[in-house]
Every structure is written in structure tokens, then in C-alpha cells.
Write an enzyme that holds these catalytic residues in place. Structure first.
Site, PDB file in Angstrom:
ATOM      1  N   HIS A  75      83.480 -68.518  -3.990  1.00 30.46           N
ATOM      2  CA  HIS A  75      84.569 -67.540  -4.018  1.00 30.46           C
ATOM      3  C   HIS A  75      84.197 -66.300  -3.196  1.00 30.46           C
ATOM      4  O   HIS A  75      85.017 -65.750  -2.459  1.00 30.46           O
ATOM      5  CB  HIS A  75      84.865 -67.160  -5.469  1.00 30.46           C
ATOM      6  CG  HIS A  75      85.992 -66.203  -5.628  1.00 30.46           C
ATOM      7  ND1 HIS A  75      86.025 -65.253  -6.621  1.00 30.46           N
ATOM      8  CD2 HIS A  75      87.141 -66.021  -4.919  1.00 30.46           C
ATOM      9  CE1 HIS A  75      87.137 -64.542  -6.514  1.00 30.46           C
ATOM     10  NE2 HIS A  75      87.822 -64.982  -5.495  1.00 30.46           N
ATOM     11  N   GLU A 110      84.657 -67.018   0.385  1.00 29.72           N
ATOM     12  CA  GLU A 110      86.088 -66.931   0.760  1.00 29.72           C
ATOM     13  C   GLU A 110      86.462 -65.487   1.110  1.00 29.72           C
ATOM     14  O   GLU A 110      87.187 -65.242   2.076  1.00 29.72           O
ATOM     15  CB  GLU A 110      86.937 -67.442  -0.402  1.00 29.72           C
ATOM     16  CG  GLU A 110      88.429 -67.252  -0.234  1.00 29.72           C
ATOM     17  CD  GLU A 110      89.109 -66.801  -1.515  1.00 29.72           C
ATOM     18  OE1 GLU A 110      89.823 -65.769  -1.493  1.00 29.72           O
ATOM     19  OE2 GLU A 110      88.931 -67.477  -2.548  1.00 29.72           O
ATOM     20  N   HIS A 111      85.954 -64.517   0.346  1.00 30.52           N
ATOM     21  CA  HIS A 111      86.220 -63.097   0.632  1.00 30.52           C
ATOM     22  C   HIS A 111      85.547 -62.653   1.919  1.00 30.52           C
ATOM     23  O   HIS A 111      86.126 -61.924   2.721  1.00 30.52           O
ATOM     24  CB  HIS A 111      85.708 -62.233  -0.532  1.00 30.52           C
ATOM     25  CG  HIS A 111      86.647 -62.131  -1.674  1.00 30.52           C
ATOM     26  ND1 HIS A 111      87.286 -60.965  -2.017  1.00 30.52           N
ATOM     27  CD2 HIS A 111      87.088 -63.062  -2.561  1.00 30.52           C
ATOM     28  CE1 HIS A 111      88.058 -61.174  -3.070  1.00 30.52           C
ATOM     29  NE2 HIS A 111      87.955 -62.437  -3.431  1.00 30.52           N
ATOM     30  N   GLU A 146      88.488 -58.455  -9.163  1.00 32.86           N
ATOM     31  CA  GLU A 146      89.370 -59.598  -9.424  1.00 32.86           C
ATOM     32  C   GLU A 146      89.037 -60.215 -10.780  1.00 32.86           C
ATOM     33  O   GLU A 146      89.924 -60.539 -11.571  1.00 32.86           O
ATOM     34  CB  GLU A 146      89.204 -60.631  -8.309  1.00 32.86           C
ATOM     35  CG  GLU A 146      90.147 -61.803  -8.398  1.00 32.86           C
ATOM     36  CD  GLU A 146      90.023 -62.755  -7.221  1.00 32.86           C
ATOM     37  OE1 GLU A 146      90.564 -63.869  -7.320  1.00 32.86           O
ATOM     38  OE2 GLU A 146      89.390 -62.403  -6.205  1.00 32.86           O
ATOM     39  N   LEU A 200     106.646 -77.393 -25.822  1.00 36.38           N
ATOM     40  CA  LEU A 200     105.611 -78.403 -25.635  1.00 36.38           C
ATOM     41  C   LEU A 200     105.521 -78.736 -24.154  1.00 36.38           C
ATOM     42  O   LEU A 200     106.538 -78.846 -23.472  1.00 36.38           O
ATOM     43  CB  LEU A 200     105.935 -79.659 -26.446  1.00 36.38           C
ATOM     44  CG  LEU A 200     104.965 -80.843 -26.340  1.00 36.38           C
ATOM     45  CD1 LEU A 200     104.919 -81.617 -27.670  1.00 36.38           C
ATOM     46  CD2 LEU A 200     105.332 -81.816 -25.207  1.00 36.38           C
ATOM     47  N   GLY A 245     100.762 -83.190 -19.561  1.00 33.21           N
ATOM     48  CA  GLY A 245     100.503 -83.635 -18.201  1.00 33.21           C
ATOM     49  C   GLY A 245      99.054 -83.479 -17.802  1.00 33.21           C
ATOM     50  O   GLY A 245      98.204 -83.042 -18.591  1.00 33.21           O
ATOM     51  N   LYS A 297     115.953 -66.741   9.236  1.00 34.81           N
ATOM     52  CA  LYS A 297     116.969 -67.607   8.654  1.00 34.81           C
ATOM     53  C   LYS A 297     116.587 -67.974   7.219  1.00 34.81           C
ATOM     54  O   LYS A 297     115.414 -68.075   6.887  1.00 34.81           O
ATOM     55  CB  LYS A 297     117.119 -68.876   9.502  1.00 34.81           C
ATOM     56  CG  LYS A 297     117.663 -68.618  10.897  1.00 34.81           C
ATOM     57  CD  LYS A 297     117.940 -69.902  11.642  1.00 34.81           C
ATOM     58  CE  LYS A 297     116.686 -70.583  12.129  1.00 34.81           C
ATOM     59  NZ  LYS A 297     116.024 -69.900  13.246  1.00 34.81           N
ATOM     60  N   LYS A 304     115.762 -70.276   4.238  1.00 34.36           N
ATOM     61  CA  LYS A 304     115.079 -71.579   4.255  1.00 34.36           C
ATOM     62  C   LYS A 304     115.759 -72.597   3.350  1.00 34.36           C
ATOM     63  O   LYS A 304     115.517 -73.795   3.478  1.00 34.36           O
ATOM     64  CB  LYS A 304     113.622 -71.409   3.811  1.00 34.36           C
ATOM     65  CG  LYS A 304     112.785 -70.483   4.699  1.00 34.36           C
ATOM     66  CD  LYS A 304     112.590 -71.065   6.076  1.00 34.36           C
ATOM     67  CE  LYS A 304     111.696 -70.193   6.945  1.00 34.36           C
ATOM     68  NZ  LYS A 304     112.281 -68.899   7.301  1.00 34.36           N
TER      69      LYS A 304
END
Length: 992
Positions: free
Chosen positions: A61, A64-65, A142, A313, A316, A864, A866
């Protein structure tokens, strides 16, 4: 595979696609869209925090920064974000368990330049020492923002109590302790670890690239090869782990009793499963999710609601990784449900038994319904914006074969009942983990999670529990059954206007003359608008209805009754509407400042069936006492949980009250919620729509005659009388005096939250097009510099943003900063210092840069729509605000084209910089251990205490802080909000 490959796309997708493999083994998907008003790209690396070294949690992480902090060719750490912002774009990145995803969008003509910068992050990143400490603090902020977030806390508890031999057990976010302090104690240099991590694990052959632009596929391919072929191919294997993530003592076969931050009461059952990645053509988990998560008649949720045990509920796949997945069922419980959690678990096993014993005919129907709905949704899929589309597409390339990258999530190609049953076979007590979340466990726990300090207990399943769940018998009520056939699935996809039937066509197939909604009914108490879709050509539509009943917002009691009315209406429709929702139809009933709003959207074939049913319930609501009590208990909980939101949300709430928005004191609303009775709601509902003004728009695949029929039916259902003019909503905003600064200083509502926040609001005034043009340009110009100065350079906190905001028709510029380490008064001073600094930067801005920013803003305004929903919402906004300026964008752009830099400087000096004409409201929320008002003592404490002792950090370059300017303005403290609003002048009435 033989490249190039053309992936299967939706029938309605007019973009062109090509999948190629570069010489360094990067697989890239190229997307050509000649109509695009934005280009974009994303690169997804198959490395995430699972690969963190054990001694430096959060390193992936942190990388990534750091990756965006300049390259050898372009060392300016802010160049990338500055150029993207100047040219109408945005950028972002995220780190997950096994992937890190970087993405951006920008104006099409600047795609190549940004690609050159973007590719450099992967070929020659700088990882500048001067950025190291600052980005560690960004990661820390963060993490600090999420410490009191129940979702983050529960996810980390699951990870921390899993098998320590599997990387799922790691802490992936990182903080100053893991990235700086602990490594330093061990003599480990974090930046060197970062360089090693990048050098070892960032390899071209485990990267996926997506580029979208107006260019031809050949040109996009040339760009991909030119800039991304230089990334080194280290010929790595995708990281894999052989350990079982839940194979440790206590991970399964146990009950976890968890203390939440908010007033949550949930039951979660989790079963580890094999990875589902290889089974995307048969989707065993999706089929199980469809059955266990069903909300219609005979479902688990329907039965639990009747028993008064649960409100919601969901079921998944939760974790979805290369080597494993998890399947979960989570319920929001009532107090009675909490007492009966063991019986609820038994009920779920009774339903699992029904699934296991389902006939071949039932499986065939379930598979066909899922396949048909999914195929329909893919066929008529709306166009996505490049920003999110590129990110998601690059991510999907790791999961699906090249031909299936686009259609993978929607495919139901292979019915494999044996495979589904093998997943069902794993749903046994021995392979299950139970988590119960409730405030009632507070004070009686013995364990605490390491990273988020979540208090919990863990105990083994008792023998009688396991016996009952293994042999659950049948549901006593005999109400549980698998779903019945879904009557809402659309079969008629005829269009009322074909693309070939458009009369005049301009460039890119758009109408030469834009078409706007037209008024089809204009009566006292009822106005209706209609527009046939002439842009997207899909068999879908939207019906927007505003029901003005301003009595909803008169008192705390009426606000609560309004919320209860919405919830009760939704509850009464839940079994009926669920089949509609999974068939691509949806409705939203919401409270507005004027009363109620109903939006119904989806496939037009059966949209009217859902619409009329919802309207009938709005007109005549019937609710049982047991349901009322269940909903009341939940709504009281939710109001109480408002106190545990992020401080910046509290600041916005205090600010809104100070400016006259009809928001009542939270405690009075909670008290009102606790006191209401069923009779109050019944009386409220019976009179709600008797006198009301209704305005609506029928938009999409409808003829004008169909629209008129819908309006006539709506009128016959509502049977309403016009609202007397004296009762219409009177929306006003406080007119802040010029040259004065108003201070609304409050203690944070959540006593445990260390974060403080400032919302600095600069009032502009009522709406005119010249004003909107100047406001838009100012907000466009300051967005990136404010973020760069206040977050990146000064490291005040993770949450930093600026935006234009309208409060009851009065426009303002809002700057928000939330910090775990600084007090609210200090944050306000830093905002003022930034504004003073930016005034100089604005004056020194080259004309070329100003014009470039102006041109990108104009293009952004003219982007425009989308999707049909986006266009419909835009038109509906003009109807709601009763200005009917459907060509608002064009009018704003006409004013923007007249702008000169001097206009912006004058606007800035009048409204934002310290001056005798400026009107400012500073709303300050002070976190834990910070007295209201802050001051020197407070800031000394911040320096010593926050983020640990920061001695000996020689590598960090000192950031020169812009000085805080003197503000001679009169300071007005807002102690009593209601008295303050009564004492102030107000802007003219908005939304008459």
C-alpha cells in the site's frame, strides 16, 4: 493464445476492442471510442498486500502511494496530478489482497503525454527520499480515518484470527508504527525495503494494461508498445499460497462475539470455499447467492421478517482470491433476533437443505433465470466513464480469458449442478464461522484485536448446536421454499424510436439540434414532462415524480414520521419488488426538502407494473404493529449512529443548520423517534398526499401517448388536490454579512474519535450564469493545488477536498480538511494560508496555463451523458429547481468563453481572499483530547503526541509552510444556532 484477440462485447457497445500482448508479456486491451470526450488508462499489477514482508506490514500500500512521486525523467512529484487536473482529468489507485490498480482519465488530446508520465512510474520510478516520510504519514492518516469504521474493524478481525501461515492474516493498510517505527527499531530502512519489493515483484508479465481513447486501435497499439514495452519482464509466476487461510485453531467452529462502534446488531455466517475464478462460466457462488439472498416470498429473509427477527439479509462471495474464496450470509437483527440467533442459523441450514435437495427442474429454472437476466443486462449495458471502466477492465483481465474480459461477469454458459452441490456440501457447521455483533457484549469481552483494538470473545460451538445444525429438520412454519418463477423478466425489447429514424443527425450521430423535455400536462397541482430517448436507443426508461408535501420537514416529529413512512412503504413492497429488482427494474422513494420523490427505472416492458404498485402503497399504506416496532427500533439506532459518523460529516451538518437548512438538533430527532407510535404514523400517512403539488417526467423508451397514459394512471391513483400556495416549501439561506467571519465551533459527537475537522465555507450568493462560470473556474483551479498543499505537502490528513456547493439556491466554495493529528483551529489557519499563497500563484499564472485550464473546463461541462439515467437526472434537476433551463450547460459555457484571468482574480479577491467583502463561515469540529477553540497548547500537544515522537527523521525535506495571514474581519461566534438564524437576513425564497 494467438494475439491479437477481439473480446466479445455487448450488442449495444459501439466501442472497438483489441487484446494484444507486448514483447515484454504485458497483456493489454485497447479500446477505441471515436465519440469519447475523455480518454483513460489503467495498469493492474498482480501484487497486493498478501506479498508484504512480515516485518513491514502495509508495504504494498505504501508503494502505491510512493509510485506517483516523480520519475527520473520527470522528477517533479506533483507534475502528474497537476497535468491531469489542468487537462480535465483525475487519477486514483488502490491496493487489495493480490492486486494494485493505478488509473486515470484525461482529455483525449492529452492522452499520449499522460501515458508517457504514467508509464514512467513503472519503468523509472523515483521513490524520492524526500517523499518517504510524508507518504508514510498519508498512509497513517488513511488508516486513522478507518479505525472507528465497523466494516474495516470486522474485516481485520476476520484476517487477524485466520491462519497466521497464510497472508490473509496480514494487516494490509499500514501505519507509522509498521512502516517507520518498528522497522527503525530493528535497523530496517523502509525505503530500501520498498525498492527491493518493487524490484522483486513488479514485473511486466504479471501486469494488465487498459488504454481507452479516440484514437484508432492501431494508434492505441502503437502507444502501448512505445511506452509500456520498456517495463522489465522478470518472468515471475503469480504469487500463490498453499496454506489454508482458515486452517488454524479457532478460525472455524467458533462463535465470535464482537463489540461494535455503532449500534450494530448483526449475525454473520461464513464458510471457506475453493476459489471461484476458474468457474466463471458456471458461477456456482452466484447461483447460491441468488437462492440464499433472495428476498421474495418463501425466502429466508421473508420468514425472518415475519418472526420479527431480522431487517435485512445479504448472501454471496466475500473474499475472492486466486487460491480460495469465502461465502457468507449476513443479517441485520432485531433485539429478538439477537436472542434467537441459534434458531436463525438453524433456519438457514433448513434452507441449505432445500437447495441440496432441489430437483433438476428447479436447478434448470434457476440457471435459466439467472442466465436470461444476466444476458439481458449485458446486452443493454450502459456505457461507463473511462475512469472507472479502465480500472475495472484491467482488473478483470486477471480473472477472465481474453475473449471473455468484457462479458465474463455476465456469462452463465455452463450449467454444472454437480459443482454447485460440491459448494453446498462445504456449508456444514465444522466448516463455518459465526460472528455476532452487538453493543450488549461491551464490558464482557476478554480479547482484543491488535490493529483496530476491537473487543471480542471467542467460544467453540457447543455440541447441541452442531447436532441441531447438522440435522435441522424442516421449518415449523412450512413457509420456506425456493423462489417461484420470476414474472418480471422483460421479453419485449422493442424501441419506440430506432436510431435510423432520427430526423437530423449531426456529428458523431448526435441530433443536430438538442432535444429537451416537453410539457405534456399543465394543470393546477400537476405538471408533467416527457422526452423520448433519442441518444441511447435501449428499451429502458425512467419515471421521476416529485410529491410536494412540505409538512414532512416542519418538526423533528414530522421528519421522523417521513422517514418511517418511506421505510414502511419499502417494507410493504419488499417481497413484491424483489423479483422486479433482480430483473433490471428498481425504485427509490426518498425524502427531499419539498416532500417525497419517487424514481422508477429499468426495462420499459414491465416498468409500469412496479410504478403503479409503489404509487398505490404511497397513497394507502397499511402496516402491522410488529413491523412498525421493528422499523422503529432500527431507525432509532440509525439516528444514534449519526453521532459516530466521520467528523467532516458532523461539520457539514452543523454548517447546514447554521445556514438555515431545515435540520433539527440530533438529540431532539432521536427523542422524537423514540416517542412515535403506530397511530401517529397511520394518521400521518392518511393525510400526506391529500393536498400536494405533483411534478413528474417520463423519460426514455416511451411515446408521448404512453407518457400521458402513465400520468393519467398516476393521477387516478393519487387522487390529490392542489397544495395551497401558502403551504408551499419556503427554502431560504442565511445571508452572511460581508467582511465578517462566523465561527461555529463544536466538540466531536463521537468522544472516541481523535480526528478534528474544518469546513471553511466562502459564501458567493444567488445563482446567475456569469457567477456560475467564475465559481466553476475557481473551483477547477484550486482543487489540485489545495490537495497538493494541504494533504501531500503539509500532511494534515487523508480527507482533503474543495468543491462548489449550493445551499437552498445560494452558492458557496467549500474547503474541507480532516486530520488525526491537528486541531480544527490549526486546520482553519492552514486553509487561510493556502488561500493567501494561491492568490499569488493565480496572479503569476501564465496566460497559456489559464487558457488551457479554461479549455479543459469547457470540455468537461460539455461532456456527453454516458447513460440514460445520467441524462434523465440532469433534465429532472432543472424541473425540480423550476428554472427549466434544459440548455444550462450551453449557457454556462457561453459565459466561460468570455472569461479572462482578471475576472477570476477579481472574483477571488471579492469572495475568497481576506477582504472587507468576503463572507466566511468556519465550522470546526474538535476531536478527542482537543478543547474547543484549540490554540497554542493544543498544537504543542499535537506535535508531541500525534503520530508518535518524530525525532531523527533526517531524510524528510522540511516543507516550508506558507504564513497564516492576518484576518481583520469581525469574528462572530455561533453559540445558539436557532437564535443565530433568527437574527440574520435571508436570501430570497428558493424553489417557490
Amino acid at each position: 493464445q494467438t494475439y491479437p484477440i477481439t473480446p466479445v462485447k455487448s450488442d449495444s457497445d459501439e466501442r472497438s476492442y483489441r487484446v494484444i500482448k507486448l514483447e515484454n508479456d504485458i497483456e493489454a486491451i485497447l479500446i477505441s471510442d471515436p465519440d469519447a470526450d475523455k480518454a483513460g488508462a489503467a495498469l493492474d499489477v498482480h501484487v497486493g498486500h498478501f506479498s508484504d514482508p512480515a516485518e513491514v506490514p502495509g508495504l504494498a500500500h505504501f508503494l502505491e502511494h510512493m509510485l506517483f512521486m516523480g520519475t527520473k525523467t520527470f522528477p517533479d512529484e506533483n507534475l502528474y496530478s497537476k497535468m491531469i487536473s489542468e487537462h480535465g482529468g483525475r487519477s486514483n489507485a488502490y491496493t487489495s489482497t493480490e492486486n494494485t490498480n493505478y488509473y486515470f482519465d484525461v482529455l483525449p488530446e492529452k492522452l499520449e503525454k499522460i501515458l508517457e508520465l504514467f508509464a514512467g512510474f513503472f519503468t523509472e520510478p523515483l521513490f524520492a527520499p524526500s517523499s518517504t516520510e510524508r507518504e508514510m504519514k498519508a498512509v497513517h492518516s488513511e488508516n486513522a480515518q478507518n479505525l472507528l469504521n465497523d466494516a474495516w474493524r470486522q474485516y481485520q478481525l476476520l484476517k487477524s484470527t485466520s491462519n497466521p501461515a497464510h497472508p490473509f492474516s496480514k494487516f494490509g493498510t499500514g501505519n507509522l508504527e509498521t512502516l517507520r517505527d518498528k522497522p527503525k527499531e530493528r535497523g530496517v530502512e523502509t525505503r530500501q525495503e520498498l525498492l527491493k519489493f518493487h524490484d522483486k515483484l513488479y514485473s511486466a508479465n504479471i501486469m494488465k494494461l487498459c488504454i481507452l481513447g479516440k484514437n484508432s486501435l492501431d494508434d492505441l497499439e502503437a502507444l502501448a508498445k512505445k511506452y509500456f514495452s520498456k517495463i522489465v519482464n522478470k518472468k515471475l509466476q503469480v504469487p500463490t499460497w498453499t496454506a489454508e487461510p482458515f486452517a488454524s485453531e479457532g478460525a472455524l467452529g467458533h462463535i465470535y462475539e464482537v463489540v461494535p462502534v455503532k449500534e450494530l446488531r448483526t449475525l454473520s455466517l461464513l464458510w471457506p470455499m475453493p476459489s471461484v475464478r476458474a468457474h466463471y462460466k458456471s458461477k456456482p457462488s452466484s447461483l447460491l447467492s441468488h437462492l440464499l439472498g433472495h428476498e421474495g416470498e418463501g425466502s429466508i429473509l421473508a420468514v425472518l421478517k415475519k418472526k420479527g427477527w431480522a431487517n435485512e439479509l445479504s448472501a454471496g462471495t466475500q473474499a475472492d482470491d486466486e487460491s480460495f474464496s469465502t461465502f457468507g450470509v449476513t443479517m441485520d437483527l432485531t433485539p429478538q433476533g439477537l436472542e434467537n440467533w441459534q434458531k436463525i442459523t438453524t433456519l438457514i441450514y433448513q434452507y441449505i437443505k432445500l437447495i441440496a435437495n432441489a430437483s433438476d427442474e428447479q436447478w434448470e429454472r434457476t440457471f435459466q433465470e439467472c442466465r436470461d437476466v444476466s444476458a439481458m443486462n449485458f446486452r443493454f449495458k450502459a456505457k461507463e466513464s473511462p475512469f472507472n471502466y479502465c480500472s475495472r477492465t484491467a482488473s478483470k483481465m486477471h480473472k477472465y480469458a481474453a475473449t471473455d474480459i468484457l462479458q465474463g461477469p455476465w456469462i452463465y454458459r455452463e450449467k454444472d449442478v454437480k459443482l454447485v452441490r460440491s459448494f453446498v456440501d462445504k456449508m456444514v457447521p465444522e466448516n463455518m464461522r459465526v460472528q455476532i455483533v452487538s453493543p450488549t457484549f461491551k464490558g464482557s469481552t476478554e480479547l482484543q484485536e491488535k490493529w483496530y483494538k476491537t473487543d471480542y470473545n471467542r467460544r467453540k460451538f457447543e455440541a447441541d448446536m452442531v447436532k441441531e445444525w447438522k440435522n435441522p429438520g424442516e421449518d415449523d412454519s412450512k413457509e420456506l421454499h425456493l423462489p417461484k418463477p420470476n414474472e418480471f423478466i422483460a421479453t419485449n425489447f422493442n424501441l419506440v424510436m430506432e436510431k435510423k429514424d432520427k430526423k437530423k443527425e449531426g456529428k458523431n450521430g448526435e441530433s443536430a439540434t438538442a432535444t429537451f423535455p416537453t410539457k405534456i400536462v399543465d394543470e393546477e397541482g400537476l405538471t408533467a414532462w416527457h422526452k423520448t430517448d433519442d441518444t441511447f436507443f435501449k428499451p429502458k426508461g425512467h419515471v421521476f415524480i416529485s410529491i410536494e408535501c412540505p409538512q414532512i420537514n416542519n418538526t423533528p416529529e414530522s421528519v421522523v414520521l417521513g422517514q418511517m413512512f418511506v421505510r414502511a412503504t419499502e417494507e410493504s413492497l419488499s417481497e413484491f419488488s424483489y423479483d422486479a429488482e433482480i430483473s433490471g427494474l428498481s425504485y427509490a422513494l426518498t425524502l427531499t426538502k419539498k416532500g417525497l420523490q419517487l424514481t422508477v427505472a429499468g426495462y420499459t416492458h414491465k416498468l409500469h407494473v412496479l410504478l403503479y404498485k409503489v404509487l398505490e402503497r404511497v397513497k394507502k399504506l397499511s402496516i402491522e404493529k410488529s413491523v412498525f416496532e421493528r422499523l422503529k427500533e432500527r431507525i432509532v439506532r440509525e439516528y444514534c449512529d449519526t453521532k459516530r459518523q466521520q467528523p467532516y460529516r458532523h461539520a457539514i451538518y452543523f454548517q447546514s443548520r447554521a445556514l438555515g437548512a431545515k435540520k433539527f438538533a440530533l438529540d431532539s430527532t432521536i427523542e422524537a423517534a423514540r416517542k412515535i407510535e403506530l397511530g401517529d404514523l397511520e394518521a400521518f400517512a392518511s393525510t400526506l398526499t391529500i393536498n400536494t403539488d405533483v411534478e413528474c417526467m417520463v423519460f426514455g423508451n416511451f411515446t408521448v401517448d404512453q407518457a400521458k397514459d402513465i400520468v393519467a394512471k398516476m393521477k387516478s391513483i393519487l387522487k390529490h388536490k392542489p397544495l395551497p400556495p401558502s403551504l408551499r416549501a419556503q427554502l431560504r439561506c442565511v445571508d452572511l454579512a460581508a467582511g465578517e467571519t462566523y465561527l461555529c465551533q463544536r466538540k466531536g459527537m463521537n468522544e472516541a474519535d481523535v480526528n478534528s475537522c474544518v469546513c471553511a465555507l466562502y459564501q458567493i450568493g444567488g445563482e446567475t450564469y456569469p457567477m456560475l462560470a467564475r465559481l466553476s473556474m475557481i473551483c477547477h483551479l484550486i482543487r489540485e493545488p489545495a490537495f497538493d498543499q494541504l494533504r501531500t505537502k503539509e500532511q494534515l490528513g487523508y480527507t482533503v477536498f474543495s468543491l462548489p456547493i449550493s445551499i437552498n439556491g445560494c452558492w458557496n466554495v467549500l474547503v474541507i480538511v480532516q486530520s488525526p493529528s491537528k486541531g480544527a483551529k490549526y486546520l482553519d489557519d492552514r486553509v487561510e494560508a493556502f488561500i493567501a499563497k494561491y492568490r499569488k500563484d493565480l496572479e503569476a499564472m501564465e496566460e497559456k496555463t489559464f487558457q488551457s485550464n479554461l479549455a479543459s473546463l469547457i470540455k468537461k461541462k460539455l461532456e456527453k451523458d454516458k447513460s440514460m439515467g445520467q441524462e434523465g437526472t440532469r433534465h429532472w434537476g432543472r424541473i425540480l429547481f423550476k428554472d427549466y433551463d434544459f440548455d444550462r450547460r450551453e449557457k454556462e459555457v457561453a459565459e466561460l468563453k468570455k472569461l479572462e484571468k482578471k475576472d477570476i482574480l477579481d472574483f477571488f479577491d471579492r469572495y475568497i481572499a481576506i477582504s472587507s467583502t468576503r463572507s466566511k463561515l468556519s465550522t470546526q469540529v474538535f476531536g478527542k483530547d482537543r478543547p474547543i477553540g484549540g490554540g497554542k497548547e493544543d498544537e504543542e500537544k499535537a506535535k508531541e503526541k500525534a503520530e508518535g515522537q518524530q525525532k531523527g527523521d533526517k531524510e524528510e525535506e522540511e516543507v516550508e509552510l506558507p504564513p497564516v495571514p492576518e484576518d481583520p474581519a469581525k469574528k462572530v461566534s455561533i453559540d445558539d444556532v436557532e437564535e443565530f438564524v433568527r437574527s440574520m437576513n435571508l436570501y430570497p425564497c428558493f424553489l417557490r
